[in-house]
Each structure stands twice: as structure tokens, then as C-alpha cells.
Design an enzyme around this catalytic site. Structure first.
Site, PDB file in Angstrom:
ATOM      1  N   SER A 199       0.828  -1.548  -0.297  1.00 34.03           N
ATOM      2  CA  SER A 199       0.345  -0.430  -0.157  1.00 34.03           C
ATOM      3  C   SER A 199       0.969   1.133  -0.115  1.00 34.03           C
ATOM      4  O   SER A 199       2.096   1.198   0.995  1.00 34.03           O
ATOM      5  CB  SER A 199      -0.909  -0.041   0.942  1.00 34.03           C
ATOM      6  OG  SER A 199      -1.796   1.451   1.670  1.00 34.03           O
ATOM      7  N   TYR A 254      -1.295  -0.546  10.267  1.00 33.97           N
ATOM      8  CA  TYR A 254      -1.930  -0.697   9.052  1.00 33.97           C
ATOM      9  C   TYR A 254      -0.706  -0.163   8.575  1.00 33.97           C
ATOM     10  O   TYR A 254       0.101  -1.259   7.105  1.00 33.97           O
ATOM     11  CB  TYR A 254      -3.167  -0.059   8.549  1.00 33.97           C
ATOM     12  CG  TYR A 254      -2.818  -1.052   6.979  1.00 33.97           C
ATOM     13  CD1 TYR A 254      -3.548  -1.994   6.475  1.00 33.97           C
ATOM     14  CD2 TYR A 254      -2.939   0.381   5.951  1.00 33.97           C
ATOM     15  CE1 TYR A 254      -3.271  -2.513   5.054  1.00 33.97           C
ATOM     16  CE2 TYR A 254      -2.947   0.278   4.460  1.00 33.97           C
ATOM     17  CZ  TYR A 254      -3.386  -1.177   3.965  1.00 33.97           C
ATOM     18  OH  TYR A 254      -3.447  -1.054   2.870  1.00 33.97           O
TER      19      TYR A 254
END
Length: 265
Positions: free
Chosen positions: A151, A164
Site C-alpha cells: 500500500s 496498517y
């Protein structure tokens, strides 16, 4: 184009979203596909039907990548075909705490849960399937391909939570380590998407909130678009195909230019 005909692929977290798009596109190009889910059985079977429509072999495996038994179950499925040419470590979770300054919004268990899937899970699946990936290399002389779904959060330290972002940063580092360690038999790369219009966001926002999110993303990206799963999956297929046969240890941002910052007026 059936350039992947006869090759075998495993895509974790492939019942919905980006994983489903990657699996369906692999099948359309001739690859046999193993789909994986933990809870979304109905969606996984729907994805399997889409893959079977391309005339390929399909297996559906319920397994959590966060434990070794799950990794072994996925490897056992791939072993039925004798070898594995492609592995996509796509399964991922988050804990939503968008105010990164609120350190009380995350617990130790939140971090451990996110890391268990996003980092340890990718390692466990690769650990279990490595002999099958090496077997494909020995049979063909062509390096097998591992693609990790990372990501922009792991590059910029942004996103749904500190946990995250940190997990995706760790996944990026692991990608580099394994690309070096597993060559020449296995190539290891990662894609780092920005916004993707999937159930991930739709579950966290109501309909109006999701529409507003898409508009804000369009305003923030130089290309002026909000990416969908198919947009990112097309780039994934580059890393899984022979078009990237000389590429390993690459972390590619696929974010419509979001990392560059807001376009000038």
C-alpha cells in the site's frame, strides 16, 4: 490472450475486491487459479464461477493465512497440480484509527492482529509454497513470481491506521529481503496501491461518504481518477507475467500519482 495457459496461481484474499479481480484476470489469460477466503464463502464461489467461465481449473480454499495450518492448506491445494507458478499475497486487514495522533485508538492486540495477516501471513504462505514455486522453476527454467499487495501507506505512513501503515512498511522490507534471498528461482515484487474503490472502504463509509471519498481522491491525484480493483489488477498482471521476467525486488506505487501530492490549480 492466453499467455499464462497451463500455469498455476494462488491468490490469497480473493473472494472480493482486488484479489478477485487479479484471480479473474489470471483465469482469462489461461492460468489455473486457487481462490482463498476466510469468511466470504458466497463471494468466493461467485469469483470461482467467473474464473471457471474462462475454461481453467479452479480450487476454492477456506484458510486463514495468519496461522501455519492455513498456509499448509493452501500449499496442499497447489500440490494437487504438482507445482505453483504464481503466488499473490493479497490477504490483508486493518484497524481503523485515521487520527494517527490518537495513540489510545490502537491496542497491542490491534497491532498483533494486523501484523499476523499482513506480514506474517504473507511469509507463512510463501514458506509453505516455496517448494512448489521452486519446482515450477526447475521444470521450466522460468522464475516463479510472488507478488505482495502492499500500500501507499507503507511508503508514506498514511492510511487507515498507524498499525496498517507499519505493517505494509514491513511487508515492503520483507519483499526486498526475499527477492534477494530466493533468486534466481523466485521473483518477489510488491504493488503499493493508493485508494481502491472496494468493499474495504464501502464497509467503513455510508453511500454518501463513499461518494465523497471518491471525489476527494479524484481531486488529490494528478491523474484525476479514483482507482477501482480492475485498474490495479492490470498492473498486478504485469508482475505475474513474462513481461516482468527481469524484474525482482520492485515496490511499485500504483496510485494515480497520489504520492506526488495535490495537483496545482
Amino acid at each position: 490472450m492466453q499467455d499464462l495457459e497451463g500455469r498455476n496461481a494462488l491468490v490469497t484474499g480473493s473472494a472480493t475486491g482486488l484479489g478477485r479481480s487479479i484471480a479473474v484476470k489470471l483465469a482469462a489469460r489461461g492460468a489455473n487459479v486457487i481462490l482463498n477466503y476466510t469468511r466470504s464463502r458466497t463471494e468466493a464461489e461467485e469469483a470461482a464461477d467467473l474464473c471457471r467461465a474462462a475454461g481453467v481449473q479452479v480450487q476454492v480454499v477456506k484458510a486463514s493465512v495468519a496461522d501455519a495450518d492455513g498456509g499448509r492448506a493452501l500449499a496442499d491445494a497447489a500440490a494437487r497440480w504438482g507445482h505453483l507458478d504464481m503466488l499473490v499475497n493479497n490477504a490483508g486487514i486493518t484497524r481503523h484509527a485515521r487520527d494517527h495522533s490518537d495513540l489510545d485508538a490502537l491496542s497491542k492486540d490491534d497491532f498483533l492482529d494486523v501484523y499476523a495477516v499482513n506480514v506474517v501471513g504473507a511469509f507463512l504462505v510463501l514458506q509453505a509454497t516455496k517448494p512448489l514455486l521452486v519446482a515450477a522453476y526447475k521444470a521450466t527454467g522460468r522464475a516463479s513470481s510472488v507478488l505482495n499487495t502492499s500500500s501507499i501507506a507503507g511508503v508514506k505512513g498514511v492510511g487507515s491506521s498507524v498499525a496498517y501503515a507499519a505493517s505494509k512498511g514491513a511487508l515492503n522490507t520483507m519483499t526486498l529481503s526475499l527477492a534477494r534471498a530466493l533468486a534466481p528461482a523466485i521473483r518477489v515484487n510488491a504493488i503499493c496501491p493508493g485508494f481502491i474503490g472496494t468493499r474495504w472502504f464501502k464497509d467503513a463509509l455510508d453511500e454518501a461518504g463513499f461518494a465523497e471519498k471518491e471525489r476527494s481522491v479524484q481531486a488529490l491525484t494528478p491523474l484525476g481518477v479514483a482507482s477501482g480493483p480492475d485498474d490495479i489488477a492490470d498492473t498486478a498482471l504485469f508482475f505475474l507475467s513474462d513481461a516482468s521476467r527481469h524484474v525482482t525486488g520492485e515496490l511499485l506505487l500504483v496510485d494515480a500519482g497520489m504520492h506526488l501530492g495535490k495537483p496545482r490549480a
